[in-house]
Write a protein that holds these residues in place. Sequence first.
Motif, PDB file in Angstrom:
ATOM      1  N   PHE A  86      13.860  37.273   2.851  1.00  0.00           N
ATOM      2  CA  PHE A  86      13.454  36.726   1.613  1.00  0.00           C
ATOM      3  C   PHE A  86      13.827  35.258   1.655  1.00  0.00           C
ATOM      4  O   PHE A  86      14.689  34.819   2.152  1.00  0.00           O
ATOM      5  CB  PHE A  86      14.307  37.436   0.524  1.00  0.00           C
ATOM      6  N   VAL A  87      13.055  34.767   0.719  1.00  0.00           N
ATOM      7  CA  VAL A  87      13.301  33.302   0.420  1.00  0.00           C
ATOM      8  C   VAL A  87      13.420  33.359  -0.952  1.00  0.00           C
ATOM      9  O   VAL A  87      12.572  33.909  -1.885  1.00  0.00           O
ATOM     10  CB  VAL A  87      12.191  32.198   0.873  1.00  0.00           C
ATOM     11  N   ILE A  88      14.613  32.450  -1.580  1.00  0.00           N
ATOM     12  CA  ILE A  88      14.685  32.362  -2.982  1.00  0.00           C
ATOM     13  C   ILE A  88      14.949  31.047  -3.404  1.00  0.00           C
ATOM     14  O   ILE A  88      15.477  30.264  -2.850  1.00  0.00           O
ATOM     15  CB  ILE A  88      16.136  33.144  -3.379  1.00  0.00           C
ATOM     16  N   THR A  89      13.989  30.539  -4.387  1.00  0.00           N
ATOM     17  CA  THR A  89      14.001  29.220  -4.749  1.00  0.00           C
ATOM     18  C   THR A  89      15.290  28.912  -5.546  1.00  0.00           C
ATOM     19  O   THR A  89      15.702  29.795  -6.455  1.00  0.00           O
ATOM     20  CB  THR A  89      12.914  28.978  -5.582  1.00  0.00           C
ATOM     21  N   VAL A 130      10.535  26.358   4.802  1.00  0.00           N
ATOM     22  CA  VAL A 130       9.897  27.581   4.350  1.00  0.00           C
ATOM     23  C   VAL A 130       8.537  27.535   3.861  1.00  0.00           C
ATOM     24  O   VAL A 130       8.067  28.480   3.496  1.00  0.00           O
ATOM     25  CB  VAL A 130      10.978  28.286   3.342  1.00  0.00           C
ATOM     26  N   ALA A 131       8.159  26.351   3.849  1.00  0.00           N
ATOM     27  CA  ALA A 131       6.695  26.086   3.204  1.00  0.00           C
ATOM     28  C   ALA A 131       5.477  27.085   3.866  1.00  0.00           C
ATOM     29  O   ALA A 131       4.750  27.695   3.075  1.00  0.00           O
ATOM     30  CB  ALA A 131       6.266  24.622   3.216  1.00  0.00           C
ATOM     31  N   PRO A 132       5.603  27.309   5.077  1.00  0.00           N
ATOM     32  CA  PRO A 132       4.769  28.067   5.527  1.00  0.00           C
ATOM     33  C   PRO A 132       4.761  29.345   5.066  1.00  0.00           C
ATOM     34  O   PRO A 132       3.528  30.457   5.203  1.00  0.00           O
ATOM     35  CB  PRO A 132       4.662  27.862   6.929  1.00  0.00           C
ATOM     36  N   LYS A 136       1.031  29.875  -2.384  1.00  0.00           N
ATOM     37  CA  LYS A 136       0.867  28.443  -2.884  1.00  0.00           C
ATOM     38  C   LYS A 136       1.173  28.384  -4.266  1.00  0.00           C
ATOM     39  O   LYS A 136       2.010  27.247  -4.698  1.00  0.00           O
ATOM     40  CB  LYS A 136      -0.840  28.532  -3.244  1.00  0.00           C
ATOM     41  N   SER A 137       1.420  29.282  -5.318  1.00  0.00           N
ATOM     42  CA  SER A 137       2.044  29.508  -6.504  1.00  0.00           C
ATOM     43  C   SER A 137       3.469  28.900  -6.417  1.00  0.00           C
ATOM     44  O   SER A 137       3.935  27.902  -7.183  1.00  0.00           O
ATOM     45  CB  SER A 137       2.075  30.756  -7.272  1.00  0.00           C
ATOM     46  N   ALA A 138       4.237  29.406  -5.538  1.00  0.00           N
ATOM     47  CA  ALA A 138       5.765  28.875  -5.157  1.00  0.00           C
ATOM     48  C   ALA A 138       5.822  27.327  -4.976  1.00  0.00           C
ATOM     49  O   ALA A 138       6.718  26.478  -5.400  1.00  0.00           O
ATOM     50  CB  ALA A 138       6.187  29.756  -4.124  1.00  0.00           C
ATOM     51  N   GLY A 139       4.528  26.683  -4.153  1.00  0.00           N
ATOM     52  CA  GLY A 139       4.714  25.497  -3.796  1.00  0.00           C
ATOM     53  C   GLY A 139       4.423  24.603  -4.983  1.00  0.00           C
ATOM     54  O   GLY A 139       4.883  23.390  -5.218  1.00  0.00           O
ATOM     55  N   ILE A 140       3.705  24.978  -6.010  1.00  0.00           N
ATOM     56  CA  ILE A 140       3.381  24.406  -7.157  1.00  0.00           C
ATOM     57  C   ILE A 140       4.636  24.243  -7.920  1.00  0.00           C
ATOM     58  O   ILE A 140       4.932  23.340  -8.552  1.00  0.00           O
ATOM     59  CB  ILE A 140       2.215  25.035  -7.908  1.00  0.00           C
ATOM     60  N   VAL A 141       5.460  25.494  -8.112  1.00  0.00           N
ATOM     61  CA  VAL A 141       6.513  25.462  -9.011  1.00  0.00           C
ATOM     62  C   VAL A 141       7.576  24.281  -8.409  1.00  0.00           C
ATOM     63  O   VAL A 141       8.157  23.866  -9.237  1.00  0.00           O
ATOM     64  CB  VAL A 141       7.102  26.906  -9.245  1.00  0.00           C
TER      65      VAL A 141
END
Length: 157
Positions: A86-89, A130-132, A136-141
């Motif tokens: 998992f990745v967690i912002t 982690v960008a790849p 897309k929504s996570a990149g916007i946030v």
Amino acid sequence: MRASRVIPGLLAAGVVGAGAAFVIGMRNKSPWLQDRIRTFSKQFASEALKTAGQEGSTNGVVLHVGRSSGREYATPITPLPTPDGFVITLPYTSKVDWAQNVLAAHSATIVYDGVEHRVTDPRIVPYAEVAPLLPKSAGIVRALFDVQEFLRVTHAD
């Protein structure tokens, strides 16, 4: 000018102003704002925990042990599944207690979509790493709040 037109306009301006102040404060990592949000979040964590981690929920729960207290804690999070974990912002940076607890223990349990996942190898990583893996929504946030740190964990199985 009639008060019935002025008051809604003033209210709308206030909401827009508060929203802009929130985004600016989060982007600048304002300690004052982040402390207030964390305090607010802790007060309402029990409400978030009612559905977090359940099947169909986008939110999960990280189960971790306090570094000093040895107590078990459950913290609502929004884990993003990856092929290996998992990745967690981390919008409040990696200094939040739950992230520090997971890093110190080198493991945790994430409850996501109704399933418990034992995870290990927690590490703080930059967005570029982690960008790849992110939708897309996570990149916007991330861009909106200028999030620079993410917690990446690997399935223990």
